[in-house]
Design an enzyme around this catalytic site. Structure first.
Site, PDB file in Angstrom:
ATOM      1  N   SER A  97       0.934  -0.871   0.128  1.00 16.92           N
ATOM      2  CA  SER A  97      -0.078  -0.170  -0.550  1.00 16.92           C
ATOM      3  C   SER A  97       1.011   1.472   0.172  1.00 16.92           C
ATOM      4  O   SER A  97       1.658   1.362  -1.194  1.00 16.92           O
ATOM      5  CB  SER A  97      -0.530   0.046   1.416  1.00 16.92           C
ATOM      6  OG  SER A  97      -2.004   1.061   1.024  1.00 16.92           O
ATOM      7  N   LYS A 149     -19.090  18.488   3.221  1.00 15.44           N
ATOM      8  CA  LYS A 149     -18.477  18.756   3.998  1.00 15.44           C
ATOM      9  C   LYS A 149     -18.486  17.841   4.940  1.00 15.44           C
ATOM     10  O   LYS A 149     -17.332  17.469   5.580  1.00 15.44           O
ATOM     11  CB  LYS A 149     -19.216  20.214   5.359  1.00 15.44           C
ATOM     12  CG  LYS A 149     -18.028  20.645   6.609  1.00 15.44           C
ATOM     13  CD  LYS A 149     -16.576  20.996   5.808  1.00 15.44           C
ATOM     14  CE  LYS A 149     -15.836  20.794   7.345  1.00 15.44           C
ATOM     15  NZ  LYS A 149     -14.671  21.199   7.222  1.00 15.44           N
TER      16      LYS A 149
END
Length: 271
Positions: A97, A149
């Site tokens: 990763s 948001k």
């Protein structure tokens, strides 16, 4: 002239494991900020002292982590390559990763046959305890300004729109990850989707997929380099402990060692 005949290999470590400490002392895992600050300082120094004949070897041990941290670390290594320095990633255990993102920013990747590499994917999530709060009679009120948001919630129920936005953000990061790989390892362009499924492979398998260039341990690689180059390890200077504290630590370690020896003798006598 001497520098051209005697190149140097600079070794730096990016190892997220807790440092091994003797005497029964508790191992302390380095913080992400400390590792990034150290890497930045090492890169800045190398850009000042390394010559075009030198090589930088980065020994990476990491299963991944925050995309921001590893993106920044990769950008630091890319500075070395952009300056014309040969850079090599050595993987003995795992670079998956974010760890592989970091390795990919070097000129070539060397890995031990059974090291894990790859895991080119993105995972993100958060618990949602809104049902638990509701059963407890607790109401959490939240208001936001801006349509997206907060795409995923912890204390309030998630919405289909929010979850869809969250998945979109994850996909965008995955696309950026793949673009990063193609920038540094363009040979992956023909099968980038095949290796970007989130799977991790043994290095012996990953080499056939173009994720690894050579199979050997970092010890083998550096030992071979010593034939024609000077090998230098760059590591942060350890803070010097106060005299009294150092003396107390030594006394504690000596006492523990003595206790273990006495226990071993008593054990033999009892047997």
């Amino acid at each position: 002239v001497r520098q051209s005949l005697q190149p140097r290999v600079w070794v730096i470590d990016y190892d997220v494991r807790p440092a091994a400490r003797g005497g029964g002392a508790r191992s302390v895992q380095p913080s992400g900020r400390m590792m990034l600050d150290t890497l930045r300082a090492q890169v800045n120094l190398l850009l000042e002292i390394a010559s075009p004949y030198d090589e930088v070897v980065v020994r990476i041990t990491s299963p991944g982590g925050s995309v921001n941290d590893y993106g920044f670390a990769s950008a630091q290594l890319a500075r070395l390559k952009a300056a014309g320095l040969t850079t090599t990633a050595c993987i003995d255990l795992v670079a998956a990763s974010g760890g592989y993102m970091l390795a990919a920013a070097t000129s070539s990747i060397v890995a031990a046959p059974f090291a894990y590499v790859g895991s080119i994917g993105v995972v993100a999530g958060a618990p949602n305890v809104s049902g638990l709060l509701e059963r407890g009679g607790v109401q959490y009120v939240e208001r936001t300004a801006g349509k997206h948001k907060r795409s995923i919630n912890v204390l309030t129920p998630n919405t289909e729109e929010g979850l869809a936005k969250f998945e979109e953000e994850i996909r965008e990061i995955h696309l950026a990850f793949k673009a990063h790989l193609l920038q540094h390892r363009p040979a992956l362009s023909e099968h980038i989707d095949t290796v970007s499924t989130g799977e991790a492979w043994l290095a012996m398998q990953a080499r056939d997929k173009g994720l690894v260039d050579f199979l050997c341990t970092s010890d083998q690689y550096l030992r071979a380099k010593r034939i024609h180059a000077e090998v230098w390890l760059l590591q942060p200077k350890q803070p010097r402990k106060a005299g009294l504290l150092q003396a107390l630590e030594r006394a504690a370690q000596a006492a523990q060692l003595a206790t273990e020896r006495v226990g071993a003798v008593v054990g033999r006598a009892s047997a």
